[in-house]
Design a protein around this motif. Structure first.
Motif, PDB file in Angstrom:
ATOM      1  N   ASP A  58      39.404  24.268 -39.303  1.00 19.15           N
ATOM      2  CA  ASP A  58      40.101  25.399 -38.405  1.00 19.15           C
ATOM      3  C   ASP A  58      40.963  25.732 -38.034  1.00 19.15           C
ATOM      4  O   ASP A  58      42.058  26.501 -38.190  1.00 19.15           O
ATOM      5  CB  ASP A  58      38.582  25.818 -37.833  1.00 19.15           C
ATOM      6  N   ILE A  59      41.476  24.928 -37.009  1.00 21.01           N
ATOM      7  CA  ILE A  59      42.187  24.679 -36.242  1.00 21.01           C
ATOM      8  C   ILE A  59      43.872  24.744 -36.768  1.00 21.01           C
ATOM      9  O   ILE A  59      44.751  25.543 -37.150  1.00 21.01           O
ATOM     10  CB  ILE A  59      42.855  23.339 -35.052  1.00 21.01           C
ATOM     11  N   HIS A  92      54.748  23.928 -34.823  1.00 25.36           N
ATOM     12  CA  HIS A  92      54.669  25.093 -34.973  1.00 25.36           C
ATOM     13  C   HIS A  92      55.817  25.771 -34.412  1.00 25.36           C
ATOM     14  O   HIS A  92      56.472  27.015 -34.832  1.00 25.36           O
ATOM     15  CB  HIS A  92      53.333  26.714 -34.335  1.00 25.36           C
ATOM     16  N   PHE A  93      56.384  25.413 -33.429  1.00 23.83           N
ATOM     17  CA  PHE A  93      57.498  26.172 -32.666  1.00 23.83           C
ATOM     18  C   PHE A  93      58.631  24.989 -32.823  1.00 23.83           C
ATOM     19  O   PHE A  93      59.711  24.950 -32.199  1.00 23.83           O
ATOM     20  CB  PHE A  93      56.962  25.814 -30.655  1.00 23.83           C
ATOM     21  N   ARG A 123      44.161  28.074 -38.979  1.00 26.25           N
ATOM     22  CA  ARG A 123      45.072  29.014 -38.283  1.00 26.25           C
ATOM     23  C   ARG A 123      46.600  28.916 -38.513  1.00 26.25           C
ATOM     24  O   ARG A 123      47.305  29.334 -37.491  1.00 26.25           O
ATOM     25  CB  ARG A 123      44.697  28.745 -36.368  1.00 26.25           C
ATOM     26  N   PHE A 124      47.328  27.874 -38.185  1.00 27.38           N
ATOM     27  CA  PHE A 124      48.321  26.832 -38.300  1.00 27.38           C
ATOM     28  C   PHE A 124      49.323  27.226 -39.519  1.00 27.38           C
ATOM     29  O   PHE A 124      50.416  26.658 -40.005  1.00 27.38           O
ATOM     30  CB  PHE A 124      48.876  26.291 -37.125  1.00 27.38           C
ATOM     31  N   ASP A 125      48.775  27.575 -40.800  1.00 27.84           N
ATOM     32  CA  ASP A 125      48.828  27.315 -42.048  1.00 27.84           C
ATOM     33  C   ASP A 125      49.145  26.477 -42.449  1.00 27.84           C
ATOM     34  O   ASP A 125      50.361  25.998 -43.365  1.00 27.84           O
ATOM     35  CB  ASP A 125      49.901  28.277 -42.270  1.00 27.84           C
ATOM     36  N   ALA A 131      46.320  19.050 -32.343  1.00 27.23           N
ATOM     37  CA  ALA A 131      46.227  20.338 -31.969  1.00 27.23           C
ATOM     38  C   ALA A 131      47.429  20.699 -30.795  1.00 27.23           C
ATOM     39  O   ALA A 131      48.174  21.874 -31.288  1.00 27.23           O
ATOM     40  CB  ALA A 131      45.247  21.317 -30.828  1.00 27.23           C
ATOM     41  N   ILE A 154      51.008  22.680 -32.348  1.00 27.07           N
ATOM     42  CA  ILE A 154      51.960  23.659 -31.483  1.00 27.07           C
ATOM     43  C   ILE A 154      53.189  22.939 -31.681  1.00 27.07           C
ATOM     44  O   ILE A 154      53.823  24.042 -31.641  1.00 27.07           O
ATOM     45  CB  ILE A 154      51.335  23.582 -30.338  1.00 27.07           C
ATOM     46  N   ARG A 155      53.478  21.633 -31.308  1.00 23.47           N
ATOM     47  CA  ARG A 155      54.854  21.477 -31.405  1.00 23.47           C
ATOM     48  C   ARG A 155      55.332  21.590 -32.793  1.00 23.47           C
ATOM     49  O   ARG A 155      56.460  21.981 -33.198  1.00 23.47           O
ATOM     50  CB  ARG A 155      54.819  20.236 -30.863  1.00 23.47           C
ATOM     51  N   LEU A 159      37.829  20.114 -37.584  1.00 23.24           N
ATOM     52  CA  LEU A 159      39.514  20.370 -38.385  1.00 23.24           C
ATOM     53  C   LEU A 159      40.032  20.986 -38.894  1.00 23.24           C
ATOM     54  O   LEU A 159      41.098  21.370 -38.008  1.00 23.24           O
ATOM     55  CB  LEU A 159      40.498  19.196 -37.291  1.00 23.24           C
ATOM     56  N   TYR A 172      40.229  16.645 -31.117  1.00 21.74           N
ATOM     57  CA  TYR A 172      40.977  17.886 -31.506  1.00 21.74           C
ATOM     58  C   TYR A 172      42.319  18.394 -30.401  1.00 21.74           C
ATOM     59  O   TYR A 172      43.506  18.601 -31.152  1.00 21.74           O
ATOM     60  CB  TYR A 172      40.250  19.103 -31.228  1.00 21.74           C
ATOM     61  N   GLU A 198      44.152  13.586 -22.070  1.00 19.87           N
ATOM     62  CA  GLU A 198      45.021  14.126 -21.524  1.00 19.87           C
ATOM     63  C   GLU A 198      45.979  12.803 -22.083  1.00 19.87           C
ATOM     64  O   GLU A 198      47.037  13.615 -22.274  1.00 19.87           O
ATOM     65  CB  GLU A 198      45.388  14.465 -20.376  1.00 19.87           C
TER      66      GLU A 198
END
Lengths: 274, 274, 274, 274
Positions: B120-121, B100-101, B124-126, B93, B97-98, B118, B89, B245
């Motif tokens: 589901d995630i 989305h914003f 969550r962000f359409d 993910a 996030i990037r 994956l 993920y 990371e």
């Protein structure tokens, strides 16, 4: 005084060792241990206040440790080293400076070069320099090299940008006592011209690797590695120049670790207890 | 507005280009150039105040630049991307996030996974998620993958820990438009299980490499690389965890560079103008 | 030959300068520029093939550049430097080595120490050493220091762990010509005993900063900085030892940048064109 | 199961503790210890195979350890946390992702924001969001904040770019349980607008610091720090953007260390046993 122990792991080793030292009133000033759970190996490094050392400790350790345990008790005096070089000055000069100011944990016995250009810098530090040119064939060269090197007593041979490949026989004679600096982030770019290889591949970082020398070229146990950025504007020459800074730093660090008895070898790897 | 130019180098290029823009009253807000003196190639990236853009510039540039010059004029809108994933993920993910914003310089059109975990995630962000399992043979799988991918319009395909090897045909279809994150410091440890390989070799640093995908596995032009220390206490699982990371960070950085039109490809290398 | 230009920014500067050089058939081998959009300042560094230099260029540049432009044309010969030291050897030894092997872009004219311990290492490299002990009061000391220093011609004064504070008068006399290495990550831990301060504060990284010296202690324009990790196990002595490595590296890097005319100063900052 | 011990140092502690565990047939899978020789303090972290835990161990440890010893036996379940935010998404989003995929060693109970903009991202992860706007005076605001926070059970309060200063009373109520991310390399640039301060000072590196919150602003014990380069071309906005990456990474790392019971506090410092 430094005590290093390497043996198969078993429950209660730390308890047993520390109890033994406590019983003998030996004052532990630093202790690091590591257990490799895959190989079931135990590694320990102890610094003991020299004034409190009881010299029967070796025998006592032998009794409580598993069979085949490697125990070294090191009085903490400087290691003796011989340095092999070719033409590049940067690693050698750094070693000579640290040697001169007693921060190397070692004493340079002599420097041997297959070119003569670095004799001058050795003279300036009153370090014997022996010129052993590559002439005749590789066997002849190595024999002369061996004779020169073995006219000194030493713990380690340091290849400080020595650009000749040593034979299997030579390497085995000084097993785990030869340390090399390779000018790449191994295992990438083993062999000749690593910066040229790095340039062709277009990597964004270049590195240096200090390792024990084994029969397989650039395949020995790695002691220390580091990298620096190398952008698209770097020519091969820029990489060489930038690389020299990191080669110097990585070799210095690896030597200090080895000479301070912090490096343990098993399989083709090292454990470094800091 | 961003203008990128890649052409054979010749004297006076910067003068000619900047004179042209000055003449057209186009206001340069940022300019970077690089000359590869070995290949005699010229690379330039210009940011121009959008309000001052004269759209005849493309033609004018064509006239003053050497033949075969590559000129791209980019309105600075978000690139369209499709993301391919398997089970891990972390990279996905971070991209979601990037995205989305609105800090990715790209808009994720959809995500395609050969496993379903994956979904589901993405929900969550359409973001549409398409499950294309590996079933039948490789050819069949790739055909279904291709159909899914090509049902979208996109500029780039991002392999965010997509653990299937794509065929030469697939790769060529999207030449220089597929970006992969490889979990090692290439060219060390190409191919499968790089952390396992790194563990066996006993390296002291592990890395991640973002690169364009070419026909040769893990051999494409490198965009960004980074490393982190990995001591003797790291198991393979520790390396995987720590590596995640750095994979996330390196891929994010590479995508931003590509989507901002900062990456130029020539031979098997990149020039990155920041 | 190196040309550096610093002036107020205006549209078309790059075009004008590069056109001028093209007209004079001067071959630019490297060019970097930077515009500070806040201060409206333009910075440029050009490397020109020496064989193609037309020496009327200075005047011509003056004519096309805004009033008050700073133009320096540097033949690329080694800068002359005087090094001030106290007792610590690491920075000095590194400078002497680089000076000896001609990789410093500078020539050390002499070393001045307020202790005598570093005379020996200077002797070994045939570099004059002047012993100027701190005796009498600060004024007296500084007068003797000044006399010694000014008996040489030099471009820069390098404070290589010189542990005395220089007066405002002294500093102003050599404005932007004194470079210091401070053993912390400025502005943290300015002033005395930075490692002690770092230890007390429990920081996880320690650093070193090379900067121009101004009247305000440790407040001058920063040229280069770097850090290394310092865990909870570090004593003050460990920090000092680890710090010496980074001090040496940061000062070496800063000096190379300055001596290669890559550092521009404005307000209390630097622009470094690499 | 994790056992952490913090006490005054005395000879034989390791031997005594490891003997006790051996006697109880508790299987140690990882052990790290540190002795602060200046403060004469002993720190130890043990991981014990849960199946072998004998719950009388706490009492037994109390008996063999010096008076005042701090002993914590932690079942290894996720810590409970409440996250405070303002407007910036990067740290919160990273925490939510790690929380969602169970890699945080903690469970987010709720998020409290003094602005409402981050409600949406919490909703997407089914995490309760409470909007507590700054209205009325600081006392009123803090009372409402306190009521909201204390309606949950939690181990730690995480300030993930929460841009309000908490009163001494608030901080003391949750002593050593509040963790903050500060967007500078402390102690440089404490207080407001650290990137603006860094820009003015012309530093070449910018950093981030995760620390426990104490009554003195930005003066609490440091858990983790990291830096990234920031050249002369960085505007304040560039620094903010680049800084967000490092803030996210440093906070994530610090939280993981704390939640895994690896961080010990003494005086104004931390010991981090990894």
């Amino acid at each position: 005084m430094i005590i290093v122990i390497q043996c198969t792991d078993q429950i209660g080793l730390v308890a047993a060792i520390s109890a033994l030292l406590a019983e003998k009133k030996m004052n532990i000033t630093a202790m690091q241990e590591h257990v490799d759970n895959v190989e079931k190996l135990f590694f320990m490094r102890l610094e003991v206040d020299g004034a409190t050392v009881d010299h029967s400790i070796y025998k006592d350790l032998e009794q409580i440790l598993p069979k085949g345990a490697l125990i070294k008790i090191n009085p903490g005096t400087a290691k003796k080293i011989v340095v092999l070089v070719t033409k590049e000055y940067h690693c050698l000069a750094d070693i000579l400076i640290r040697n001169h100011f007693n921060t190397l944990s070692a004493a340079v016995q002599c420097v041997v070069g297959n070119h003569i250009v670095l004799k001058d810098i050795c003279d300036r530090f009153d370090i014997p320099f022996h010129y052993v040119p590559f002439e005749g064939d590789a066997v002849d060269f190595e024999n002369r090299l061996l004779n020169t090197v073995e006219s000194y007593e030493f713990d380690y041979l340091v290849l400080a940008k020595f650009m000749r490949i040593l034979s299997g026989g030579f390497v085995e004679r000084f097993s785990r006592r030869i340390i090399n600096i390779h000018h790449s982030f191994l295992p990438a770019f083993a062999g000749a011209s690593p910066y040229r290889q790095a340039y062709e591949r277009g990597v964004k970082l270049i590195g240096a690797t200090a390792h024990y020398v084994t029969n397989e070229l650039d395949e020995g146990p790695i002691i220390a590695q580091q990298i620096i950025p190398a952008g698209h504007s770097f020519t091969v020459a820029d990489m060489v120049k930038a690389g020299q800074e990191i080669e110097t730093a990585v070799l210095a660090r690896a030597l200090k670790l080895v000479f301070d008895d912090r490096v343990f070898v098993f399989k083709n790897k090292t454990v470094v207890l800091e």
